[in-house]
Scaffold this motif. Sequence first.
Motif, mmCIF file in Angstrom:
data_model
loop_
_atom_site.group_PDB
_atom_site.id
_atom_site.type_symbol
_atom_site.label_atom_id
_atom_site.label_comp_id
_atom_site.label_asym_id
_atom_site.label_seq_id
_atom_site.Cartn_x
_atom_site.Cartn_y
_atom_site.Cartn_z
ATOM 1 N N SER A 148 0.817 -1.215 0.000
ATOM 2 C CA SER A 148 0.000 0.000 0.000
ATOM 3 C C SER A 148 0.855 1.271 0.000
ATOM 4 O O SER A 148 0.325 2.368 0.105
ATOM 5 C CB SER A 148 -0.937 -0.004 1.212
ATOM 6 N N SER A 149 2.167 1.129 -0.132
ATOM 7 C CA SER A 149 3.056 2.284 -0.090
ATOM 8 C C SER A 149 3.648 2.555 -1.473
ATOM 9 O O SER A 149 3.820 1.647 -2.277
ATOM 10 C CB SER A 149 4.192 2.009 0.907
ATOM 11 N N GLU A 150 3.976 3.804 -1.725
ATOM 12 C CA GLU A 150 4.634 4.174 -2.974
ATOM 13 C C GLU A 150 6.087 4.592 -2.731
ATOM 14 O O GLU A 150 6.675 5.285 -3.547
ATOM 15 C CB GLU A 150 3.868 5.313 -3.653
ATOM 16 N N GLU A 151 6.660 4.159 -1.607
ATOM 17 C CA GLU A 151 8.027 4.530 -1.272
ATOM 18 C C GLU A 151 9.039 3.689 -2.037
ATOM 19 O O GLU A 151 8.759 2.567 -2.447
ATOM 20 C CB GLU A 151 8.252 4.356 0.231
ATOM 21 N N ILE A 152 10.226 4.234 -2.181
ATOM 22 C CA ILE A 152 11.331 3.533 -2.827
ATOM 23 C C ILE A 152 11.843 2.444 -1.888
ATOM 24 O O ILE A 152 11.896 2.637 -0.668
ATOM 25 C CB ILE A 152 12.463 4.530 -3.153
#
Length: 164
Positions: A141-145
């Motif tokens: 659910s995250s869009e982090e690298i």
Amino acid sequence: MNPKFTLLKAALAAGSAFSFAGHDPYMAYNFVVEIGGVLIGGFSEVSGLSSEIDLESYEEGGLNDYVHKFPKHTTCPNLILSRGLVRIDLFYLWYQATSQGLVQQLSGTIFLLNSQQIPVMWWVFKKAYPVKWEGPQFNASSEEIAIERIELVHQGLSKLQRFA
């Protein structure tokens, strides 16, 4: 007079003159890291740039007002370098080799850059090798690298500065 004290006195005088120049502080996100002579880019965070002098206490007989404290030695914490996970996995390979007894000590430098991308300050660490590697934490659910971290033990840290 001891040359180190002369240098310290000159540095304090120069710092006093520079303090009136009104320079803006440098931005913490503007840095590059070099390890073993290779400029390694894409770091998101560096921590562990600190040093502490350990003290020895001595209580003098008949003098109860205070305790004498004398410097013993200097200690530095491990450096922790964080960066986005990339296809070329040099950090994990370095860590894996170390964990199998193939310790390769590398020195490096962390450069702080000004707004024109010119190094203005740098921290040099000596004879480092990895003691911990941490892979990314996945979250759908995250869009982090995806970030990997490597922790380096080293044999000392020195700070240098450009005065021009």
